[in-house]
Design an enzyme around this catalytic site. Structure first.
Site, short mmCIF file in Angstrom:
data_model
loop_
_atom_site.label_atom_id
_atom_site.label_comp_id
_atom_site.label_asym_id
_atom_site.label_seq_id
_atom_site.Cartn_x
_atom_site.Cartn_y
_atom_site.Cartn_z
N GLU A 221 -6.24 -0.44 -7.11
CA GLU A 221 -6.17 -1.82 -6.58
C GLU A 221 -7.28 -2.08 -5.56
OE1 GLU A 221 -4.39 -3.77 -8.15
OE2 GLU A 221 -2.62 -2.71 -8.89
N HIS B 175 0.11 -2.16 -0.01
CA HIS B 175 0.78 -2.53 -1.25
C HIS B 175 1.89 -1.51 -1.54
CE1 HIS B 175 1.63 -3.60 -5.35
NE2 HIS B 175 1.14 -2.48 -5.83
N HIS C 249 6.10 -1.00 -3.66
CA HIS C 249 7.02 -1.44 -4.71
C HIS C 249 8.46 -1.45 -4.20
CE1 HIS C 249 4.00 0.32 -7.94
NE2 HIS C 249 3.51 -0.74 -7.31
N GLU D 38 15.36 -13.36 12.37
CA GLU D 38 14.04 -12.94 12.83
C GLU D 38 12.92 -13.32 11.86
OE1 GLU D 38 14.60 -8.36 11.27
OE2 GLU D 38 13.17 -8.69 12.88
N HIS E 130 6.52 -6.63 -9.86
CA HIS E 130 5.65 -5.52 -9.51
C HIS E 130 5.82 -5.03 -8.07
CE1 HIS E 130 1.39 -3.59 -9.81
NE2 HIS E 130 2.05 -3.10 -8.78
O1 2HA Z 1 0.01 2.87 -8.95
O2 2HA Z 1 0.83 0.47 -7.28
O3 2HA Z 1 -0.48 -1.45 -8.53
C1 2HA Z 1 -0.58 2.18 -7.92
C2 2HA Z 1 -0.12 0.80 -7.95
C3 2HA Z 1 -0.83 -0.15 -8.81
ZN ZN Z 2 1.60 -1.47 -7.62
#
Ligand code: 2HA
Ligand code: ZN
Length: 275
Positions: free
Chosen positions: A115, A139, A141, A169, A210
């Site tokens: 990414e 980033h 998940h 909050e 995602h």
């Molecule tokens: O595997 O999260 O978006 C890495 C990630 C790709």
């Molecule tokens: Zn990801």
């Protein structure tokens, strides 16, 4: 100084471990980048040895010549604190912001995160709109936030309002709101463009089905932002799972009162009347 002794590297590793502990980084999921300060890169100069120039896959001229600490593609967050030199790297961008070279780390080979275009385009936008203060792009998940992308309309207004309502909050932590990117193929320039467009207004962008991107000035603020959004999403998932809907909630006028007392501006577009 050794790279691994530097405070910014220690902070980066702690954040990776914290994210793993939260359950946000199955397998090689998620990635992290930090825009390194001039004095910080100077302090570890003795250990830098630049490799060959490689294409970023997009152009970030506002970041020309800057250095970043980033996670490696395919690397696991849970391994970062144990084998940092294998899992993360310092990269330098060229004078056009079109190529990068690895200057430290990834000792067993590999590339920066898949990414990288999203991270760098977000950094470029954030550097501009925060006058250089924003340094961290994260980033992950987180499951509850992702779950909501299957049941809520994929609209900034709805996600922001619903998450604000779940914890008092929230409007104080992210008064500017949250953006949502519809499902797109990850890893490329298109999703990077869509995400960085949202980062002009927000510090959070949710990728449907995602995960989430957060931006912030330091590791604490950025991790704390992700944590707050995901906690709120967890409460919403619980409320929706109880099946009876909300019996009571925080209403638009109550948000307006909160905004006055907490000295935040809450855009009216999020305080719409519901039918
Ligand atoms: O595997 O999260 O978006 C890495 C990630 C790709
Ligand atoms: Zn990801």
């Amino acid at each position: 100084m050794k790279v691994l002794d530097a405070e910014f590297v220690q902070g980066f590793m702690r954040m990776a471990t914290d994210g793993w502990d939260q359950g946000w980084h199955e397998r090689n999921g998620g990635n992290l980048s930090y825009r390194i300060k001039e004095e910080e890169i100077a302090s570890v100069e003795e250990e830098l040895s630049p490799g060959e120039w490689l294409e970023i896959g997009t152009s970030v001229p506002e970041l020309a010549g800057e250095y970043f600490l980033v996670t490696g593609s395919g690397k696991y967050m849970r391994n970062i604190s144990i084998k940092p030199e294998d899992c993360i790297c310092i990269i330098e961008l060229d004078e056009k912001g079109e190529n990068y070279r690895i200057c430290w780390g990834l000792v067993n080979g590999g590339k920066p995160t898949s990414e990288l275009p999203s991270h760098l385009m977000n950094h470029e936008v954030k550097k501009k709109v925060t006058k250089g203060r924003c340094r961290v792009i994260y980033h992950a998940h987180p499951a509850n936030t992702i779950a909501l992308t299957f049941v809520l309309p994929l609209e900034d207004e709805v996600f922001t309002r619903e998450l604000w309502e779940m914890a008092t909050e929230c409007p104080v932590v992210f008064p500017e709101g949250i953006g949502v990117v519809p499902w797109m193929v990850p890893g490329g320039r298109d999703i990077a463009v869509a995400t960085s467009e949202l980062m002009k207004k927000y510090n959070v962008a949710i990728w449907a089905h995602h995960g989430m991107f957060c931006a912030g000035e330091d590791f604490d603020l950025t991790f704390g932002l992700m944590h707050t959004v995901e906690k709120s999403a967890e409460i919403l998932v619980k409320v929706l799972s109880m099946g009876q809907g909300k019996r009571q909630t925080i209403r638009p006028d109550e948000f307006r009162h909160l905004a006055v007392d907490f000295h935040v501006t809450l855009p009216e577009k999020f305080l719409y009347e519901k039918q």
